[in-house]
Each structure stands twice: as C-alpha cells, then as structure tokens.
Design a protein around this motif. Structure first.
Motif, PDB file in Angstrom:
ATOM      1  N   UNK A  48      80.609  41.231  33.904  1.00 10.84           N
ATOM      2  CA  UNK A  48      80.007  42.092  34.925  1.00 10.84           C
ATOM      3  C   UNK A  48      78.547  41.755  35.199  1.00 10.84           C
ATOM      4  N   UNK A  49      77.823  41.322  34.150  1.00  3.72           N
ATOM      5  CA  UNK A  49      76.401  41.011  34.325  1.00  3.72           C
ATOM      6  C   UNK A  49      76.176  39.774  35.190  1.00  3.72           C
ATOM      7  N   UNK A  50      77.214  38.946  35.349  1.00  6.54           N
ATOM      8  CA  UNK A  50      77.056  37.683  36.061  1.00  6.54           C
ATOM      9  C   UNK A  50      77.822  37.634  37.379  1.00  6.54           C
ATOM     10  N   UNK A  51      78.450  38.741  37.770  1.00  5.35           N
ATOM     11  CA  UNK A  51      79.261  38.785  38.987  1.00  5.35           C
ATOM     12  C   UNK A  51      78.446  39.374  40.134  1.00  5.35           C
ATOM     13  N   UNK A  52      78.535  38.719  41.285  1.00  3.11           N
ATOM     14  CA  UNK A  52      77.871  39.240  42.473  1.00  3.11           C
ATOM     15  C   UNK A  52      78.593  40.506  42.949  1.00  3.11           C
ATOM     16  N   UNK A  53      77.837  41.529  43.320  1.00  2.77           N
ATOM     17  CA  UNK A  53      78.379  42.830  43.775  1.00  2.77           C
ATOM     18  C   UNK A  53      79.583  43.241  42.931  1.00  2.77           C
ATOM     19  N   UNK A  54      79.375  43.506  41.631  1.00  4.81           N
ATOM     20  CA  UNK A  54      80.493  43.759  40.709  1.00  4.81           C
ATOM     21  C   UNK A  54      81.389  44.920  41.117  1.00  4.81           C
ATOM     22  N   UNK A  55      80.820  45.970  41.715  1.00  3.91           N
ATOM     23  CA  UNK A  55      81.625  47.138  42.072  1.00  3.91           C
ATOM     24  C   UNK A  55      82.716  46.766  43.077  1.00  3.91           C
ATOM     25  N   UNK A  56      82.443  45.765  43.911  1.00  4.97           N
ATOM     26  CA  UNK A  56      83.413  45.332  44.921  1.00  4.97           C
ATOM     27  C   UNK A  56      84.211  44.114  44.460  1.00  4.97           C
ATOM     28  N   UNK A  57      83.542  43.165  43.821  1.00  4.04           N
ATOM     29  CA  UNK A  57      84.180  41.902  43.472  1.00  4.04           C
ATOM     30  C   UNK A  57      85.162  42.032  42.315  1.00  4.04           C
ATOM     31  N   UNK A  58      84.785  42.771  41.260  1.00  2.00           N
ATOM     32  CA  UNK A  58      85.631  42.836  40.062  1.00  2.00           C
ATOM     33  C   UNK A  58      87.008  43.443  40.343  1.00  2.00           C
ATOM     34  N   UNK A  59      87.127  44.600  41.019  1.00  5.19           N
ATOM     35  CA  UNK A  59      88.473  45.113  41.305  1.00  5.19           C
ATOM     36  C   UNK A  59      89.313  44.157  42.139  1.00  5.19           C
ATOM     37  N   UNK A  60      88.704  43.525  43.147  1.00  8.90           N
ATOM     38  CA  UNK A  60      89.456  42.584  43.980  1.00  8.90           C
ATOM     39  C   UNK A  60      89.910  41.385  43.168  1.00  8.90           C
ATOM     40  N   UNK A  61      89.033  40.866  42.321  1.00  7.75           N
ATOM     41  CA  UNK A  61      89.385  39.706  41.511  1.00  7.75           C
ATOM     42  C   UNK A  61      90.519  40.035  40.538  1.00  7.75           C
ATOM     43  N   UNK A  62      90.458  41.210  39.912  1.00  8.37           N
ATOM     44  CA  UNK A  62      91.513  41.616  38.975  1.00  8.37           C
ATOM     45  C   UNK A  62      92.842  41.768  39.701  1.00  8.37           C
ATOM     46  N   UNK A  63      92.825  42.435  40.858  1.00  9.82           N
ATOM     47  CA  UNK A  63      94.056  42.645  41.630  1.00  9.82           C
ATOM     48  C   UNK A  63      94.672  41.315  42.048  1.00  9.82           C
ATOM     49  N   UNK A  64      93.879  40.422  42.592  1.00  5.73           N
ATOM     50  CA  UNK A  64      94.396  39.136  43.070  1.00  5.73           C
ATOM     51  C   UNK A  64      94.864  38.256  41.913  1.00  5.73           C
ATOM     52  N   UNK A  65      94.135  38.284  40.799  1.00  2.00           N
ATOM     53  CA  UNK A  65      94.534  37.471  39.644  1.00  2.00           C
ATOM     54  C   UNK A  65      95.870  37.934  39.082  1.00  2.00           C
ATOM     55  N   UNK A  66      96.049  39.237  38.924  1.00  2.00           N
ATOM     56  CA  UNK A  66      97.320  39.770  38.413  1.00  2.00           C
ATOM     57  C   UNK A  66      98.458  39.442  39.378  1.00  2.00           C
ATOM     58  N   UNK A  67      98.199  39.542  40.693  1.00  2.00           N
ATOM     59  CA  UNK A  67      99.230  39.236  41.683  1.00  2.00           C
ATOM     60  C   UNK A  67      99.650  37.769  41.609  1.00  2.00           C
ATOM     61  N   UNK A  68      98.685  36.857  41.492  1.00  2.00           N
ATOM     62  CA  UNK A  68      98.994  35.425  41.404  1.00  2.00           C
ATOM     63  C   UNK A  68      99.802  35.120  40.151  1.00  2.00           C
ATOM     64  N   UNK A  69      99.358  35.684  39.021  1.00  2.00           N
ATOM     65  CA  UNK A  69     100.053  35.433  37.756  1.00  2.00           C
ATOM     66  C   UNK A  69     101.464  36.027  37.778  1.00  2.00           C
ATOM     67  N   UNK A  70     101.626  37.221  38.366  1.00  2.00           N
ATOM     68  CA  UNK A  70     102.953  37.831  38.459  1.00  2.00           C
ATOM     69  C   UNK A  70     103.899  36.945  39.260  1.00  2.00           C
TER      70      UNK A  70
END
Length: 418
Positions: A212-234
């Motif tokens: 989180x300390x190294x992510x740009x706009x963490x409040x917006x980027x982290x949820x999107x990244x988690x959602x997309x990563x789980x979708x790709x892996x699924x």
C-alpha cells in the motif's frame, strides 16, 4: 513513507507472480482428487471468499497504509493477542507453503528426469538441498530482481497456456468428456475441503495490499488490482481444470506433479518438459520469495518482542538478519520432512484461513467502510467455517500451535510488565 511508483498494471503483475505457482501446479491436482468434477464449484467458491477477504484487505490497507498486513491491523484495530495471532498464523501458513513449493518442485523434477522414488525419501532430500542453496543465496543478500520475476512469470504463463491449448485439442481428438471421465457423486465434505485447499491458491492477492505504501492512489488502485487479479487467476484455473477433468489418464492425478502427468498423455513430446520447467521455475521463485519475506516478518515481530529478541539482531558489518533467515529456513525444513504435499498444503490452508478471519474481524472495526459490511461478515464466517474442514489432525495441530503462540505472547507481555 516509500515512494508511490506502482500503478494498476504493476500491482496486477505482483499479484499474479504471487498466485500462479504451487496452487496451480500442485494443489489443483489434490483438490480435483477430492472433489472430482465438483472442483469447478470449489474453485468458484474459493475465488468468491478470496474476493471478500481481498476487499477487506484493501480497505485496511487504504485506512492504515503500512507494511505488515494483518499483523499490524490486528494490533491497531483489535488487540495485541489478535495481532500476534495474525503474525504467527502468517508465519506458519507461509512456511507450509514454502515447504509445499520445495516438495512440489522436486516432484516435477523427478518426473521430468524419469526418476523413480516410490517412498518419496529422495525427493525430500532434494527439497532440503534446494532449501539449503536458496538459504545461502538469501544470506549473501542476492535478491530476485523485478526482471527475473517477470521472466519466471512469463515462462510459467506460457507453459500453462500451452497446456490448456494443446489439452483442448487433444480432448477434441479423443472425444474426452468432462463428466464421463471423472464423474462422482457430490460430497459436501470433499467439496468444502477442496475449497479450503484451493483458497490458499488465491491468497497471493495479499501481496498487493501489503504494498500500500508504494501504490499510486491506493484507495482506488488496490481494490481494482485485487478484483482483476482474482478474475484472471480464476479463468486460468478453470481452463486448466477442464483439461485435467477431461483427460483419460487421471489415475496418477494425486502425485505432486499432476499437470506434468496429464500433459504426458497429449502426444506432444516437448510439452511435458516445458510444463516441468514452468512449474519448477514458479515454485523455486516462490520459495526464494518466501524465504526473503518471512525472514523480514520474523525480524519485525522480534523487534516488537513478539518473538525472541535474538532474531532481531543484524551483524554490525552485514545487512541480512541472519538469525531470522536461519530460523525461517529451519521451520520450512521441519515441514519438508513431513514429505507429503497434501499435509503441508492443508496446514497452510488452515493457518491462512485463520489469518484472514482476523483480517475480516479488523475490517468490521472500521468506521465508514469503503465496501458493504456484509462482505467482511461473509469473509469472516467463510474463513472460520472452512478452516475446520481440512483434516482433523491438521486443524488440531494448528489450534495447538495457536495456543502455544498465545502462551508465549502472554508470558512475554507479563515479563515486560514486571
């Protein structure tokens, strides 16, 4: 505060690098053996639970953007015993994952080389040798660079995509049927146990939250990244599972090198060694990464006196926490000696589910939640429920280690107060 340089794409790649490895090449075969064709449902259930937990992790990371994950969140939003338990479970879970990676990589290597080892003794010895080599690498301070991580991910992704494409072509030629090849009645016990084992395969999304300390706009980027990563892996896991279930040669699916065994039936001589190469590269990379990461968690916990202070010492002329590294390596070695990937992976599943139960509990303490509170409630109930669907001896051992850790924590806090 660290510089924020990681965007959405970079966060997704970090998540994928942490999620595609042991879960895909080892645990998928174990879960398929348990649930048969119903493993497809288990995959979706595990992904759904991972999404609930991932959004909780994202909310906590945005509210308290520091390194340490649920270990820090437990201390801040719950109580020191909860924080300690989260850190303790994280160490146990990841040590078990590292042991599974070491055993799994050697299983693929032995299959590739055509070596017989019915007892598994030589694979255990080889896994211990691999661990020793990587421990020396970490002690020398040689870190895996971002370029090497990308190469490992590229090799792994390519091998899996070839497995899926060539496997589908083979099944079309052979007339393979998903249900006729592996049909079996639905067992709720086996389905939930498979879901618990597969959940660990998705747990790498936490890597995104702890950055989180190294992510740009963490409040917006982290949820999107988690959602997309789980979708790709699924999608990747579902594709691989369709091929595995449609294969006519499922008798050896319980081996640690399950994908390599299935690939050997496709009639493509070069595919089997390429699958082995992708699996070995992914799991060696995961083992090295876990050695580095876990030693730093031990260092942080020792500095807070949650672990013996000796583990926080760094030699005057060195930059590596040698005692912490050797302790982590020793813990992984003990788990490798079990010699059974199903047992080590099950132990990892129990520990990581308890860890994420605490994550969800901490999320419920936040005011003005970014996501609906029922997501955290669903994650909490699901994690606690699934944790006790692994083998009885595994969760009993896990509960015993939790009590042992809490007893140590209580003794240390009492000693400080005197």
């Amino acid at each position: 505060m660290l510089k924020r340089e990681l965007g959405l794409r970079g966060a997704i790649l970090m998540g994928l690098g942490s999620m595609i490895g042991t879960g895909l090449f080892v645990s998928l075969g174990i879960a398929t053996d348990l649930a048969g064709p119903w493993v497809l449902i288990a995959l979706i259930l595990a992904a759904t639970i991972a999404l609930c937990n991932g959004l909780s992790s994202a909310r906590l990371a945005a509210s308290h953007p520091v390194s340490g994950g649920t270990y820090e969140y437990g201390y801040r939003y719950l109580s020191p015993p909860f924080g300690f338990t989260a850190g303790w479970m994280f160490l146990l879970a990841k040590c078990a994952s590292a042991a599974t990676a070491a055993l799994g990589s050697m299983a693929y290597l032995f299959q590739w080389l055509g070596l017989e080892d019915n007892s598994g003794r030589w694979q255990v010895m080889a896994a211990l040798g691999l661990l020793a080599v990587l421990t020396c690498v970490v002690l020398l301070g040689i870190r895996r660079s971002a370029q090497v991580n990308f190469v490992i991910l590229l090799v792994t992704f390519t091998s899996v995509l070839l497995f899926v494409l060539l496997g589908i072509g083979h099944l079309q030629q052979q007339g393979g049927s998903l249900w006729s090849a592996a049909s079996q009645p639905l067992s709720l016990k086996n389905l939930l146990q498979a879901t618990a084992l597969l959940f660990v395969a998705y747990a790498g999304y936490a890597r995104i939250a702890v950055l989180a300390e190294e992510v740009k706009t963490p409040r917006r980027t982290i949820p999107r990244a988690i959602l997309l990563t789980i979708a790709i892996v699924l999608l990747l896991y579902l594709s691989v599972t369709f091929v595995v279930l449609g294969s006519h040669d499922l008798a050896n699916r319980t081996t640690a090198a399950s994908l390599e065994v299935v690939a050997s039936t496709f009639g493509v001589p070069w595919l089997r060694p390429f699958i082995a190469l992708g699996a070995i590269a992914a799991m060696v990379g995961i083992l090295l990464n876990l050695l580095l990461g876990l030693s730093r968690v031990v260092l942080a916990m020792a500095r807070r006196r949650d672990l013996p202070p000796l583990l926080a010492q760094i030699p005057a002329k060195g930059k590596q926490p040698i005692a912490a590294i050797l302790t982590v390596s020793g813990g992984i070695a003990l788990l490798i000696l079990i010699g059974n990937v199903k047992t080590t992976w099950s132990f990892s599943a129990f520990s990581v589910l308890i860890y994420y139960a605490i994550t969800n509990l901490a999320t419920l303490q936040l005011e003005e939640p970014q996501f609906p509170r029922w997501l955290a409630v669903a994650g909490l109930i699901s994690c606690l429920g699934l944790a006790f669907w692994v083998e009885v001896e595994v969760w009993l051992s896990g509960c015993g280690l939790i009590l042992l850790g809490l007893a140590w924590h209580y003794w240390v806090r009492r000693a400080k107060a005197v």
